[in-house]
Design a protein around this motif. Structure first.
Motif, short mmCIF file in Angstrom:
data_model
loop_
_atom_site.label_atom_id
_atom_site.label_comp_id
_atom_site.label_asym_id
_atom_site.label_seq_id
_atom_site.Cartn_x
_atom_site.Cartn_y
_atom_site.Cartn_z
N UNK A 382 0.80 -1.22 0.00
CA UNK A 382 0.00 0.00 0.00
C UNK A 382 0.83 1.26 0.00
N UNK A 383 2.15 1.10 0.03
CA UNK A 383 3.03 2.27 -0.03
C UNK A 383 4.01 2.24 -1.21
N UNK A 384 4.76 1.14 -1.36
CA UNK A 384 5.83 1.10 -2.36
C UNK A 384 5.28 0.83 -3.76
N UNK A 385 5.57 1.69 -4.73
CA UNK A 385 5.09 1.47 -6.10
C UNK A 385 5.57 0.15 -6.70
N UNK A 386 6.71 -0.35 -6.25
CA UNK A 386 7.29 -1.58 -6.78
C UNK A 386 6.41 -2.80 -6.53
N UNK A 387 5.71 -2.83 -5.39
CA UNK A 387 5.15 -4.08 -4.87
C UNK A 387 3.72 -4.35 -5.30
N UNK A 388 3.45 -5.63 -5.54
CA UNK A 388 2.10 -6.16 -5.69
C UNK A 388 2.02 -7.44 -4.86
N UNK A 389 0.84 -7.76 -4.38
CA UNK A 389 0.65 -8.96 -3.58
C UNK A 389 0.07 -10.07 -4.44
N UNK A 390 0.78 -11.20 -4.48
CA UNK A 390 0.26 -12.37 -5.18
C UNK A 390 -0.88 -12.99 -4.39
N UNK A 391 -1.71 -13.80 -5.03
CA UNK A 391 -2.86 -14.41 -4.36
C UNK A 391 -2.42 -15.48 -3.36
N UNK A 392 -3.33 -15.93 -2.52
CA UNK A 392 -3.00 -17.01 -1.58
C UNK A 392 -2.44 -18.22 -2.32
N UNK A 393 -1.44 -18.84 -1.71
CA UNK A 393 -0.61 -19.80 -2.40
C UNK A 393 -0.50 -21.08 -1.57
N UNK A 394 -0.37 -22.21 -2.26
CA UNK A 394 -0.13 -23.53 -1.68
C UNK A 394 -1.25 -23.87 -0.69
N UNK A 395 -0.99 -23.83 0.60
CA UNK A 395 -1.97 -24.28 1.59
C UNK A 395 -3.19 -23.37 1.66
N UNK A 396 -3.08 -22.16 1.16
CA UNK A 396 -4.16 -21.18 1.31
C UNK A 396 -4.85 -20.88 -0.02
N UNK A 397 -4.57 -21.70 -1.04
CA UNK A 397 -5.29 -21.61 -2.30
C UNK A 397 -6.62 -22.32 -2.11
N UNK A 398 -7.51 -21.67 -1.38
CA UNK A 398 -8.75 -22.30 -0.93
C UNK A 398 -9.79 -21.22 -0.69
N UNK A 399 -11.05 -21.65 -0.50
CA UNK A 399 -12.11 -20.68 -0.23
C UNK A 399 -11.80 -19.88 1.03
N UNK A 400 -11.45 -20.55 2.11
CA UNK A 400 -11.14 -19.85 3.35
C UNK A 400 -9.89 -19.00 3.22
N UNK A 401 -8.84 -19.56 2.57
CA UNK A 401 -7.59 -18.82 2.41
C UNK A 401 -7.78 -17.56 1.59
N UNK A 402 -8.54 -17.65 0.53
CA UNK A 402 -8.80 -16.48 -0.31
C UNK A 402 -9.62 -15.44 0.44
N UNK A 403 -10.61 -15.90 1.17
CA UNK A 403 -11.46 -14.97 1.92
C UNK A 403 -10.66 -14.25 3.00
N UNK A 404 -9.83 -15.01 3.73
CA UNK A 404 -8.99 -14.39 4.76
C UNK A 404 -8.02 -13.38 4.14
#
Length: 480
Positions: A382-404
């Protein structure tokens, strides 16, 4: 079920249904994954048996079965060769007990399919069978043979060649993940075939960057061979890596991918980097050397991205190959990855001090420590122009993980500092199902924001399209 995974609240459910309908047929952008490019290089490629396709390559499946006492041998997972010098050689008879019949493997998996109830894997396979193979039967011992035969028959048809499925899945672009030493022969064959599918490589240099990894010296020899640059010192090593990145880019690559246990970065001077590199070549490097060199090379890779424009991906927090016996017998990536606690604000600062304010380059962060979402990752992105957040990965590639993830990250970072979705899978037929789950989760989450009055209908429509399609395409520079 049309409304699967949506809220039971009538207003939210109705809103989610409409949002989902607006994006469900959009093309799939697949900017990060592990599908083998050989599938597309040969227009007549066939997947083999249902076990070859759905069981043997999928560590999500066999790790669960292994946890319940089913051996990887019983599931047809090939063992590594055992040499006389191997520590395994004196540990009893570890030779493979011959080839296991694939129908028996399938029956074994179906008999234990109850283990996957309420898991993402259970959802993916159920939806994949229904949507891709038109099979609505539940996996169990009684139905095993009928389902096996139905899948097997389809796999022998022209409609289930990988190129045909690419068109059926409505994939717009698909990136593979390829070692820095890969010749890119398969990608060249795809390009030269004249086929219209967009399959592009992704540059992954971990095997030549992590100086304490098994086979590092052999990988450096391969780097020398494929790059045409004899790697005998640090400067020739850097030139070889830069040359390989250029080769990947010439084949359509738009991104690199890097995996590290932690986000530690450190900028070494040329003299110190050379000293560590020479100790590694001599087989005398220490664990501290390895950590410092890997941290330095993350900054070097960011420097290269600032020059060649390749998007940089960084996957943090997976203690890979945690089970040494499985690693010794079967090799890497056998389902024994375990998340660890992560820290970004201090560890990534040397890299951010140099590149964080750049608006013309992108670093996509992935992490397996969910506690960092709201504490560090969202504030950083939310501050550095360089950064983007990738989606939930591996154990959290799930309905709950995505929602959290959406709950924790969006309040601080918004959605436009996210990288959209990537399926990150070897399981090619599961790609549309994984994207569908993401689109449904995002529709339901946005519907909750809508009915509570945080956003209006216009906002919700723009946001669902961004999350389903636009953000991934923009982040990975796939507009061209």
């Amino acid at each position: 079920m049309e409304d699967r995974y949506f809220s039971t609240d009538p207003a939210q459910r109705a809103a989610a249904r409409e949002l989902y309908r607006s994006v469900k047929d959009l093309p799939l952008i697949c900017p990060h994954g592990h599908v083998d490019p050989r599938l597309f290089a040969d227009p007549d490629y066939q997947f083999g048996s249902p076990v070859d396709l759905l069981i043997i390559p999928d560590h999500y499946i066999f790790r669960m079965l292994y946890s319940q006492g089913i051996s990887l041998d019983e599931l047809g997972i090939p063992r590594l060769p055992v040499s006389e010098s191997s520590p395994e050689a004196s540990g009893g008879d570890l030779s493979t007990d011959g080839v296991v019949d694939h129908r028996e493997i399938w029956r074994l998996v179906c008999e234990h399919w109850h283990l996957f109830r309420a898991t993402p894997t259970g959802i993916w396979i159920r939806d994949e069978l229904a949507d891709v193979f038109d099979i609505s039967l539940k996996l169990n011992r009684e139905n095993a043979d009928a389902i096996y035969d139905a899948i097997d028959e389809k796999l022998k048809s022209e409609a289930f060649r990988p190129r045909a499925l690419y068109e059926r899945f409505n994939i717009e672009a698909l990136a593979t993940t390829d070692a820095a030493t890969d010749s890119l022969e398969q990608h060249r064959a795809i390009r030269d075939s004249g086929w219209g599918g967009r399959i592009i490589p992704t540059f992954r240099p971990d095997a030549v960057v992590n100086i304490n990894s098994d086979g590092w010296h052999e990988n450096i020899d391969q780097l020398s061979e494929v790059s045409g640059e004899t790697v005998g010192n640090y400067s020739s090593y850097i030139r070889a890596l830069e040359g390989r990145r250029a080769a990947f880019k010439s084949m359509g690559a738009t991104a690199t991918d890097h995996a590290a246990l932690t986000a530690y970065t450190e900028s070494l001077g040329a003299t110190e980097a050379e000293a560590i590199f020479q100790r590694a070549l001599a087989g005398e490097s220490t664990a501290k050397d390895a950590a410092r060199f890997s941290g330095h090379m993350l900054i070097e890779m960011a420097r290269m991205s600032s020059e060649d424009g390749l998007v940089m991906q960084l996957h943090i927090g997976s203690w890979r190959n945690h089970n040494p016996q499985v690693y010794a017998r079967y090799g890497p990536d056998m389902g024994a990855d375990i998340p660890i606690r992560s820290e970004f604000s201090k560890n990534l600062k040397p890299l951010l001090d140099r590149f964080g304010n750049r608006r013309d380059m992108t670093l996509v962060l992935f992490n397996l420590d969910e506690t960092t979402y709201s504490r560090e990752l969202a504030p950083l992105a939310g501050h550095y122009p360089l950064l983007r957040l990738g989606p939930p990965w591996w154990f959290y590639d799930s309905w709950l993980g995505m929602t959290r993830f959406l709950d924790a990250a969006v309040e601080t970072a918004g959605i436009y500092n996210l990288a959209g979705f990537n399926d990150d899978t070897r399981a090619y037929p599961s790609i549309p199902t994984r994207h569908d789950v993401w689109r449904r989760v995002c529709a339901d989450w946005l519907a909750g924001q809508l009915v509570r009055g945080f956003i209006d209908e216009e906002d919700a429509q723009a946001m669902i399209r961004a999350l389903a399609y636009d953000l991934a395409k923009q982040t990975y520079r796939l507009d061209g």
